[in-house]
Enzyme design. Structure first.
Site, PDB file in Angstrom:
ATOM      1  N   ASP A  81      77.461  66.128  28.227  1.00  0.00           N
ATOM      2  CA  ASP A  81      77.166  64.859  28.408  1.00  0.00           C
ATOM      3  C   ASP A  81      77.639  63.900  27.216  1.00  0.00           C
ATOM      4  OD1 ASP A  81      75.831  65.255  30.778  1.00  0.00           O
ATOM      5  OD2 ASP A  81      73.874  65.068  29.909  1.00  0.00           O
ATOM      6  N   THR A 196      67.626  57.551  33.257  1.00  0.00           N
ATOM      7  CA  THR A 196      67.073  58.986  33.052  1.00  0.00           C
ATOM      8  C   THR A 196      67.192  59.553  31.705  1.00  0.00           C
ATOM      9  OG1 THR A 196      69.256  59.780  34.028  1.00  0.00           O
ATOM     10  CG2 THR A 196      67.445  59.533  35.606  1.00  0.00           C
ATOM     11  N   SER A 201      62.117  58.386  28.593  1.00  0.00           N
ATOM     12  CA  SER A 201      61.313  58.708  27.720  1.00  0.00           C
ATOM     13  C   SER A 201      60.432  57.793  26.771  1.00  0.00           C
ATOM     14  CB  SER A 201      61.927  59.716  26.492  1.00  0.00           C
ATOM     15  OG  SER A 201      62.705  60.700  26.945  1.00  0.00           O
TER      16      SER A 201
END
Length: 308
Positions: A81, A196, A201
């Site tokens: 990523d 996401t 979080s």
């Protein structure tokens, strides 16, 4: 005279498998008569600037690697990523669509895996794919009415306190709305793609990629009234840090710069989009389930058994 088709490859040079695969793909495409440009994702890494160093930045438009331009049919990214985020920072100004290939771990932003690469290359050669556009952000730091730092952002911008400093106060302007004051450890401005990531979080909602919104998420806010806010992505955001100590800004979890008390941070939807090549219809809920376990059926705990 027929124009030679052109493709690009961006890879994580820290991973030998990514480097080796990049060279193999380049050889294959050149065998088909394509012009191929290779580069690493290093050019998309932002780096940190410090208060004691002169602020310097590379303008967004100057991060495009040599040879990459609007004539390029597609690009292939080999990495995780982090490499994907860096690659879009490099090529988004040219509008190049990217096929993202996972050679990392989570690979939430990647489309396919190395073991499916031959089929993916075949689909690219036959134009058997669609392009999905994801919103990006332009993040700017202004100091004494001068632009001193800027970057493209696909996931989120985070502004937070230095270690060992007290809680921060932020004065935040959303478009033409009345400014609000938030006391927290930091704030996150996130795209739907980044919903996401860190913002999830920190208690923010998951937002489907095609929804034209951004979100503001306070990190560990002091007040119960300071919660995540979703707003139209046409609204620019300006953040004034109302603190006596410097803060730290991080973009896409990669790097960023020190924010002094009199600085202001401006975040707005970028005119450039991240263009993902999709080999199949992008089923967002399937990705959530596969990568994050969202919506998995509840499994009851086993019934306790009494011992004789």
């Amino acid at each position: 005279m027929l124009r030679v088709p052109k493709a690009g490859i961006i890879y994580n040079d820290i991973k030998p498998v990514a480097r080796r695969t990049a060279e193999e793909i380049a050889d294959k495409l050149r065998g088909y008569g394509w012009d191929v440009c290779l580069t690493t994702g290093v050019g998309g890494i932002l780096g940190y600037s410090q208060p004691h160093r002169p602020i310097c930045h590379t303008p967004i438009s100057q991060l495009v690697p040599p040879g990459f331009d609007r004539d390029m049919a597609f690009g292939i990214v080999l990495g995780g990523d982090g490499t994907v985020l860096a690659a879009f920072r490099q090529v988004a100004p040219c509008g190049i669509p990217l096929l993202t290939v996972n050679t990392g771990h989570m690979g939430f932003l990647t489309e396919t895996y190395l073991n499916h690469l031959p089929q993916a290359i075949e689909a690219l050669m036959q134009d058997n794919y669609v392009v999905e556009e994801r919103a990006m952000l332009t993040v700017q730091v202004w100091r004494n009415e001068a632009l001193v730092w800027e970057a493209l952002c696909l996931n989120e911008m985070v502004l937070h306190r230095e270690p060992l400093t007290s809680m921060c106060h932020f004065e935040i302007e959303l478009g033409a709305h009345t400014p609000v004051d938030i006391a927290a450890d930091g704030v996150i401005i996130s795209t739907p793609t980044g919903s996401t990531a860190y913002s999830l979080s920190a208690g923010g909602p998951v937002i489907a990629p095609g929804v034209p919104v951004l979100q503001l998420v306070p990190i560990c806010p002091h007040s119960l009234a300071s919660r995540a806010l979703v707003f139209a992505d046409t609204e620019p955001v300006t953040i004034f840090p109302a603190n006596s100590n410097p803060l730290v800004m991080v973009v896409d979890g990669n790097a960023g710069c020190a924010i002094l008390p009199d600085d202001r941070v401006r975040v707005l939807r970028s005119p450039y989009a991240a263009r993902f090549i999709r080999l199949r219809p992008n089923e967002f809920l399937h990705v959530l389930r596969e990568k994050l376990g969202w919506g998995l059926p509840h499994v009851a705990k086993p019934t306790s058994v009494e011992l004789p």
